[in-house]
Design a protein around this motif. Structure first.
Motif, short mmCIF file in Angstrom:
data_model
loop_
_atom_site.label_atom_id
_atom_site.label_comp_id
_atom_site.label_asym_id
_atom_site.label_seq_id
_atom_site.Cartn_x
_atom_site.Cartn_y
_atom_site.Cartn_z
N ILE A 283 -17.79 -14.24 6.45
CA ILE A 283 -19.20 -13.92 6.64
C ILE A 283 -19.91 -14.13 5.33
N GLU A 284 -20.86 -14.99 5.31
CA GLU A 284 -21.56 -15.33 4.08
C GLU A 284 -22.49 -14.19 3.68
N GLY A 285 -22.50 -13.89 2.36
CA GLY A 285 -23.38 -12.85 1.86
C GLY A 285 -22.61 -11.73 1.17
N PRO A 286 -23.33 -10.80 0.60
CA PRO A 286 -22.69 -9.70 -0.15
C PRO A 286 -21.96 -8.73 0.77
N ASP A 287 -20.94 -8.11 0.22
CA ASP A 287 -20.15 -7.08 0.92
C ASP A 287 -19.85 -5.98 -0.10
N GLU A 288 -20.52 -4.86 0.00
CA GLU A 288 -20.38 -3.79 -0.97
C GLU A 288 -19.99 -2.50 -0.28
N ASP A 289 -19.10 -1.75 -0.94
CA ASP A 289 -18.70 -0.45 -0.39
C ASP A 289 -18.22 0.45 -1.52
N ALA A 290 -18.21 1.74 -1.24
CA ALA A 290 -17.70 2.76 -2.18
C ALA A 290 -17.12 3.89 -1.37
N ARG A 291 -16.08 4.55 -1.93
CA ARG A 291 -15.45 5.64 -1.19
C ARG A 291 -14.81 6.62 -2.16
N ALA A 292 -14.72 7.85 -1.71
CA ALA A 292 -14.00 8.91 -2.42
C ALA A 292 -13.00 9.49 -1.43
N MET A 293 -11.70 9.45 -1.80
CA MET A 293 -10.65 9.80 -0.84
C MET A 293 -9.66 10.77 -1.48
N LEU A 294 -9.19 11.69 -0.67
CA LEU A 294 -8.05 12.52 -1.02
C LEU A 294 -6.84 11.87 -0.36
N MET A 295 -5.93 11.32 -1.19
CA MET A 295 -4.84 10.51 -0.67
C MET A 295 -3.53 11.30 -0.68
N LEU A 296 -2.83 11.21 0.45
CA LEU A 296 -1.54 11.87 0.59
C LEU A 296 -0.51 10.84 1.04
N SER A 297 0.62 10.84 0.39
CA SER A 297 1.72 9.96 0.82
C SER A 297 3.02 10.77 0.80
N TYR A 298 3.82 10.53 1.82
CA TYR A 298 5.07 11.27 1.95
C TYR A 298 6.14 10.29 2.39
N ASP A 299 7.15 10.13 1.56
CA ASP A 299 8.24 9.20 1.87
C ASP A 299 9.20 9.89 2.84
N LEU A 300 9.13 9.52 4.10
CA LEU A 300 9.96 10.18 5.12
C LEU A 300 11.40 9.65 5.10
N PHE A 301 11.57 8.37 4.82
CA PHE A 301 12.92 7.82 4.79
C PHE A 301 12.93 6.57 3.91
N ASN A 302 13.86 6.52 2.97
CA ASN A 302 13.98 5.34 2.11
C ASN A 302 15.43 4.88 1.98
N GLY A 303 16.16 5.08 3.06
CA GLY A 303 17.54 4.62 3.07
C GLY A 303 18.50 5.52 2.30
N GLY A 304 18.10 6.75 1.99
CA GLY A 304 18.98 7.68 1.26
C GLY A 304 18.98 7.47 -0.24
N SER A 305 18.08 6.63 -0.73
CA SER A 305 18.08 6.33 -2.17
C SER A 305 17.75 7.57 -3.00
N THR A 306 16.83 8.40 -2.52
CA THR A 306 16.46 9.61 -3.27
C THR A 306 17.66 10.54 -3.42
N THR A 307 18.38 10.73 -2.35
CA THR A 307 19.56 11.60 -2.39
C THR A 307 20.61 11.04 -3.35
N ASP A 308 20.82 9.73 -3.28
CA ASP A 308 21.83 9.11 -4.16
C ASP A 308 21.43 9.22 -5.63
N ARG A 309 20.14 8.99 -5.92
CA ARG A 309 19.70 9.10 -7.32
C ARG A 309 19.80 10.54 -7.82
N ALA A 310 19.48 11.49 -6.97
CA ALA A 310 19.58 12.90 -7.37
C ALA A 310 21.03 13.28 -7.63
N GLU A 311 21.94 12.81 -6.78
CA GLU A 311 23.36 13.12 -6.99
C GLU A 311 23.89 12.45 -8.26
N ALA A 312 23.44 11.22 -8.51
CA ALA A 312 23.85 10.53 -9.74
C ALA A 312 23.37 11.30 -10.97
#
Length: 431
Positions: A283-312
């Motif tokens: 689409i020709e022309g300007p495209d402007e935006d702004a936002r303020a967000m409260l961001m949350l992320s939660y790693d539910l599963f990563n193949g057990g890497s967190t557990t392995d690193r903690a045990e190491a």
């Protein structure tokens, strides 16, 4: 960039090589590459800790781009456009919670910095002991060379006397040959002493960076020498920098374990973002935006890497604990060995002094009896060798006792302090 480790309280002339032991230690600490390496490692640890603290602060990112964009469909509508797309934006993010990862990482780096600091102090202590041992050995070697020269002179005087006696018919050719053999032996002893002297000069130069000249006979500060083995062990366990370094390594390993467990928690942050774009999505022309967000992320599963690193990390903590225990055992062993050397060499000095006194009396008596015909030439020569060896043994015991004193002070972690050598304040800052 090379940094000076510290400015010594002692005045050191760059053009003079007549250094006291304390000045030699200060010069070695300032210049020796081995200590420069440890200092560089310490400074790197300081910077890593400062870098980790940056995660507490807002992160500001400016991004932009320009290029060609071809769009055939946008939201199901065929538009077939070829446009020059431009993007520019600003993103500000502030971390609110990351499962204590940043806190644990700063703790880990703090402990590693302290471990490096104590490692630097330990390296300086050991370097100081090396300098002290070489310094004392060099003075001892110088005196043994002088003693060997005197031994040659005395044997040559005996040879001259025996040759005169032979000319008068009072001695035989075998007597002359016997004395000549002893002169040759005294020369070989002198050459061995010179070889040892030159080796020690080279070692001194390697440690201090200057050739030794006009060395001053040092005396250990006996206020730093423990009065008993129990006292020495108590000081060593409480004060030795190697144990302190091992303790900080153990704490760093525990902080690393806490850091690895942070991935079990959600991450929370605030993000502010503003964009100013052109020709976006076909689409020709300007495209402007702004936002303020409260961001949350939660790693539910990563193949057990967190557990392995903690045990190491947990196993690394156990490893650090074992190293700390082994370090304490080594410090205790080193302190015991240093105390034993200090005690027994100190007792040997008394007997070696008696050996010198009695050997000299025997030599003088044999010389008088030889002149009266009551002793053989062999008795006189053997007595002279006995005096030479007794003096040499006494010199060895005398300087070994001083070396044992410095070694015992080093075992308790106080050698640099006993030399009154100034060190930077950062070496002594308890975190």
């Amino acid at each position: 960039m090379r940094k000076i480790l510290f400015i010594s309280a002692l005045t050191i002339s760059a053009s003079s090589s007549a250094l006291t032991l304390e000045e030699s230690v200060a010069t070695a600490i300032n210049q020796h590459p081995k200590l420069q390496q440890k200092y560089a490692s310490f400074e790197a640890a300081v910077r890593y800790k400062k870098a980790a603290k940056g995660d507490y602060l807002p992160q500001v990112k400016l991004y932009g781009g320009v290029g060609y964009e071809n769009v055939r469909y946008n939201s199901g509508q065929r538009i077939d456009t070829d446009l020059n797309r431009t993007e520019i934006g600003l993103k500000v993010s502030q971390l609110l919670f990351d499962g204590f990862r940043t806190t644990s990482e700063i703790d880990r780096l703090e402990f590693e910095q302290e471990a490096e600091r104590f490692g630097l102090i330990s390296e300086a202590e050991n370097l100081s002991l090396e300098v002290a041992q070489v310094y004392l050995s060099l003075i001892q070697a110088n005196k043994i060379v002088s003693l060997s020269e005197q031994n040659i002179t005395e044997h040559q005087a005996i040879l001259k006397d025996i040759e005169l006696r032979q000319a008068k018919g009072l001695s035989s050719e075998s007597d002359v040959a016997q004395v000549k053999a002893r002169v040759a032996t005294s020369n070989t002893s002198y050459l061995a002493a010179r070889n040892e002297q030159m080796d020690l000069q080279a070692r001194y130069y390697d440690l201090v960076g200057e050739l030794p000249n006009d060395l001053h006979d040092p005396r250990p500060d006996m206020n730093y020498v423990p009065q008993s083995l129990a006292h020495a062990l108590d000081i060593a366990v409480k004060k030795h920098p190697e144990i302190d370094a091992a303790i900080r390594d153990t704490q760093a390993a525990n902080a690393q374990y806490e850091r690895e467990k942070s991935d079990y928690w959600p991450k929370l942050s605030i993000e502010l973002q503003a964009n100013k774009n052109d020709n976006i999505g076909g689409i020709e022309g300007p495209d402007e935006d702004a936002r303020a967000m409260l961001m949350l992320s939660y790693d539910l599963f990563n193949g057990g890497s967190t557990t392995d690193r903690a045990e190491a990390a947990a196993w690394q903590y156990q490893q650090a604990k074992s190293i700390r225990q082994q370090t304490e055992k080594q410090v205790i062993e080193g302190t015991r060995l240093a105390w034993n050397a200090y005690e027994f060499v100190g007792q040997q000095r008394y007997f070696y002094q008696q050996n010198v006194d009695q050997a000299m009396l025997a030599q003088q008596g044999y010389q008088r009896q030889f002149e009266l015909g009551r002793r053989s030439l062999l008795d006189v020569l053997d007595a002279k060798v006995e005096v030479f060896l007794a003096r040499k043994n006494y010199l060895t015991a005398y300087y070994n006792y001083h070396a044992a004193s410095y070694r015992l002070i080093n075992a308790t972690g106080s050698l640099i302090e006993s030399f009154r050598v100034d060190t930077p304040n950062v070496w002594h800052e308890e975190k």
